[in-house]
Scaffold this active site. Sequence first.
Site, mmCIF file in Angstrom:
data_model
loop_
_atom_site.group_PDB
_atom_site.id
_atom_site.type_symbol
_atom_site.label_atom_id
_atom_site.label_comp_id
_atom_site.label_asym_id
_atom_site.label_seq_id
_atom_site.Cartn_x
_atom_site.Cartn_y
_atom_site.Cartn_z
ATOM 1 N N ASP A 48 3.009 5.585 -6.646
ATOM 2 C CA ASP A 48 4.013 5.700 -5.777
ATOM 3 C C ASP A 48 5.418 5.746 -6.846
ATOM 4 O OD1 ASP A 48 2.973 5.321 -3.516
ATOM 5 O OD2 ASP A 48 2.314 3.115 -3.451
ATOM 6 N N HIS A 87 1.255 -0.942 0.107
ATOM 7 C CA HIS A 87 -0.053 -0.048 -0.414
ATOM 8 C C HIS A 87 0.884 1.426 0.029
ATOM 9 C CE1 HIS A 87 -3.570 2.183 0.312
ATOM 10 N NE2 HIS A 87 -3.680 1.815 2.248
ATOM 11 N N HIS A 108 -1.451 -2.307 -10.129
ATOM 12 C CA HIS A 108 -2.750 -1.824 -9.037
ATOM 13 C C HIS A 108 -4.040 -2.803 -9.053
ATOM 14 C CE1 HIS A 108 -5.599 1.053 -6.731
ATOM 15 N NE2 HIS A 108 -4.192 1.164 -6.709
HETATM 16 N N1 CMC Z 1 5.834 -6.745 -10.040
HETATM 17 C C1 CMC Z 1 5.647 -8.334 -10.760
HETATM 18 N N2 CMC Z 1 4.573 -8.778 -10.180
HETATM 19 C C2 CMC Z 1 3.476 -8.117 -10.282
HETATM 20 C C3 CMC Z 1 3.169 -7.454 -9.639
HETATM 21 C C4 CMC Z 1 4.371 -6.741 -9.123
HETATM 22 N N3 CMC Z 1 4.637 -5.022 -9.073
HETATM 23 N N4 CMC Z 1 2.653 -6.842 -9.486
HETATM 24 C C5 CMC Z 1 1.700 -7.591 -9.302
HETATM 25 N N5 CMC Z 1 1.882 -8.586 -10.411
HETATM 26 C C6 CMC Z 1 1.960 -10.040 -10.605
HETATM 27 C C7 CMC Z 1 1.455 -10.982 -10.144
HETATM 28 O O1 CMC Z 1 2.282 -11.620 -9.784
HETATM 29 C C8 CMC Z 1 -0.155 -11.610 -10.783
HETATM 30 O O2 CMC Z 1 0.528 -12.750 -11.543
HETATM 31 P P1 CMC Z 1 0.576 -13.191 -11.776
HETATM 32 O O3 CMC Z 1 -1.247 -13.448 -12.176
HETATM 33 O O4 CMC Z 1 1.477 -14.697 -12.671
HETATM 34 O O5 CMC Z 1 -0.319 -14.414 -10.500
HETATM 35 C C9 CMC Z 1 -0.609 -10.738 -11.355
HETATM 36 O O6 CMC Z 1 0.280 -9.763 -11.771
HETATM 37 C C10 CMC Z 1 -1.526 -9.989 -10.101
HETATM 38 O O7 CMC Z 1 -1.101 -9.179 -9.716
HETATM 39 P P2 CMC Z 1 -1.609 -9.389 -7.842
HETATM 40 O O8 CMC Z 1 -0.750 -9.855 -6.766
HETATM 41 O O9 CMC Z 1 -2.993 -10.676 -8.041
HETATM 42 O O10 CMC Z 1 -2.515 -8.194 -8.107
HETATM 43 P P3 CMC Z 1 -3.336 -7.639 -6.966
HETATM 44 O O11 CMC Z 1 -4.268 -7.052 -7.494
HETATM 45 O O12 CMC Z 1 -3.715 -7.943 -5.743
HETATM 46 O O13 CMC Z 1 -1.950 -6.393 -6.047
HETATM 47 C C11 CMC Z 1 -0.722 -4.918 -6.112
HETATM 48 C C12 CMC Z 1 -2.351 -5.383 -6.429
HETATM 49 C C13 CMC Z 1 -1.240 -3.295 -5.719
HETATM 50 C C14 CMC Z 1 -1.193 -5.434 -4.387
HETATM 51 C C15 CMC Z 1 0.288 -5.446 -6.188
HETATM 52 O O14 CMC Z 1 0.826 -4.872 -7.777
HETATM 53 C C16 CMC Z 1 1.703 -4.963 -5.472
HETATM 54 O O15 CMC Z 1 2.183 -5.183 -5.426
HETATM 55 N N6 CMC Z 1 2.802 -3.934 -6.834
HETATM 56 C C17 CMC Z 1 3.972 -3.756 -5.559
HETATM 57 C C18 CMC Z 1 3.718 -2.850 -4.395
HETATM 58 C C19 CMC Z 1 3.037 -1.523 -5.255
HETATM 59 O O16 CMC Z 1 3.318 -0.788 -5.865
HETATM 60 N N7 CMC Z 1 1.644 -1.137 -4.332
HETATM 61 C C20 CMC Z 1 1.416 -0.097 -4.126
HETATM 62 C C21 CMC Z 1 0.017 -0.045 -4.881
HETATM 63 S S1 CMC Z 1 -0.443 1.563 -5.303
HETATM 64 C C22 CMC Z 1 -1.305 3.165 -3.650
HETATM 65 C C23 CMC Z 1 -1.259 2.383 -3.124
HETATM 66 O O17 CMC Z 1 -2.202 1.533 -2.894
HETATM 67 O O18 CMC Z 1 -1.095 2.753 -2.015
#
Ligand code: CMC
Length: 429
Positions: A364, A267, A308
Site C-alpha cells: 500500500d 488492511h 506486514h
Molecule cells: N509503524 C510503526 N511501528 C510499527 C508499524 C508501523 N507501521 N508496524 C508495526 N510496528 C511495530 C509495532 O508497534 C510492534 O512494535 P513492538 O514490538 O515494539 O510492540 C512491532 O512493530 C510489530 O508490529 P505488530 O503490530 O505486532 O505487527 P502485526 O503483524 O500485528 O501488524 C500491520 C502488521 C500491517 C497491521 C502493522 O505493521 C501496521 O499497522 N502497519 C501499518 C498499516 C499498513 O500499512 N497496513 C497494510 C498492510 S499490507 C496490505 C494489506 O494487508 O492489506
Amino acid sequence: MSDTSITLTDPSTGKQIELPIIHGTEGAPVLDIGKLHKEFGYFTYDPGFVSTASCQSTITYLDGSEGTLMYRGYPIEQLAERCNYLEVCHLILTGELPNAEQKVAFERTIRNHTMINENLKAFFDGFRYDAHPMAMMTGVVGSLSAFYHDKLDIRDPEHRMHTAYRLIAKIPTIAAAAYKHSIGEPFIYPRSDLSYTGNLLHMMYARPTQEYRLDPVAEKALDVLFTLHADHEQNASTSTVRLAGSSGANPYAAIAAGIASLWGPAHGGANEAVLRMLDEIGDVSNIDKYIAKAKDKEDPFRLMGFGHRVYRNFDPRAQIIKEICHEVLKTYGNDPRMELAMRLEEIALEDAYFVERKLYPNVDFYSGIIYAALGLPVEMFTVMFAIGRTVGWIAHWMEMISEPGQKIGRPRQLYTGPARRDVLTLEQR
Ligand code: CMC
C-alpha cells in the site's frame, strides 16, 4: 518428539498426546492439533492467528522472510511481467494459466457479465452524495444475491464458477458507479470492446458528453496493480470470506463481508491512509517528527504502508509497484508526494526501530500515488484493492466450499469474565 509428530505432556497428570506434523509443498511444517481438545482437554490460544494455519490451500504461497509470493506456483514478478490480470484470474480460479484459445474464451465470458441489473443502479441513488465508496461497495455487493439467485446452489461447481465470473465482471461496474455517484455524474455503461482495466477507466472517466481517451500507461498500470493484489492467502479479508461462507451463506454475502474487512486501515484501507499521511507530513523537513511519532508507544500514529504480519523482509509487491509508480509519473507529471514517500522510506529503512522490527514498505505504500496520478480521489483507493482481490476471495470461497467434510468455522475462546455468580433480586442489588 519424532520427525513426524510432537508429543505433549500434561505436567499435572502426566498424560501424553502425539500430534502429527504435516508438511505442505513449501513453507513451515504444521502441527495438526485437531484432536487436542477431544483427547487432551486443551484448546490453543493464538490471538491474531499468528501461529495458526486455519486451512489447507493450493492457491497462493508466500514466504515472508524471503520476500516470495507465488500464485499456483508462479512467482509474482513473472506473472506481473508476462500475463495480464484476466490471465491471472484464470490461473487463480482454475489452477492453470489459459492457452490462447482459453484466454479468448475467458475474456469473452467476463465481458458477457459486466452489466448490472438496471434496478441495482437505483441503489446508488439511496446513498448520500458523500457516502464512502467502500460503504456503497459493501452494500451493493451484499445485495447481488437478490438479483442473481438463478445460480446460487453453492454445492454445484458450475453455479460456483458462474458466480465467480459474475463477481469478477461486475465489480468494476459497481466500483465505477460508486465513483460516479460520489461526483454527481451519470452512470456510464460498460464497453465490451475494451480491456478489463480499459473498460474500468472508461466507466469512471467517460461522460455522456465526451469519450474518455484511453491511456495505455494507465491501463497497463492498473492491470499490473490488480495482478499484484489478486490474492494473498489467509489475510484478514480472505479469512473473513471463508468464515462467513463456511456457514453456507451465499457467496455475494461472504464477499461483502470481505470488502468490509478490507476497508480497515490495518488492511486495504492503508493505501488511503498513506496518502492522507503524506499530505499531513507535507514536507521532507517534517519527516523526523513523524518518524519519532511512529516510534513513540504513547502515540497511536503508525507509519502507514509500513510493516506486514507475514513479510519480515521486503514485500515483493511493493518493489514492483514502486517501479510502476515511476513509469506513471513520467506520463502524468511528478507528484511531490513521491519524493516525500521515497525519502520517508530511505530514512525509515536506516532507523534502528524499523530495522530491528523488520518493517518494510508494503503493497500500500506506493499504490496510492499511482491512483492519485490517475485522478482518483483517496476514497477510491481501497475500492481499487477490492477489485483486484475479488478473484482471490471467490477462489478461496470455492476452495473452502468444495472441501470434503467442510465444516463451519467456529473458533474457541479463553473466557476471562466473571466466574459463576447468582443474580440478586432488584432489592438486594
Ligand atoms: N509503524 C510503526 N511501528 C510499527 C508499524 C508501523 N507501521 N508496524 C508495526 N510496528 C511495530 C509495532 O508497534 C510492534 O512494535 P513492538 O514490538 O515494539 O510492540 C512491532 O512493530 C510489530 O508490529 P505488530 O503490530 O505486532 O505487527 P502485526 O503483524 O500485528 O501488524 C500491520 C502488521 C500491517 C497491521 C502493522 O505493521 C501496521 O499497522 N502497519 C501499518 C498499516 C499498513 O500499512 N497496513 C497494510 C498492510 S499490507 C496490505 C494489506 O494487508 O492489506
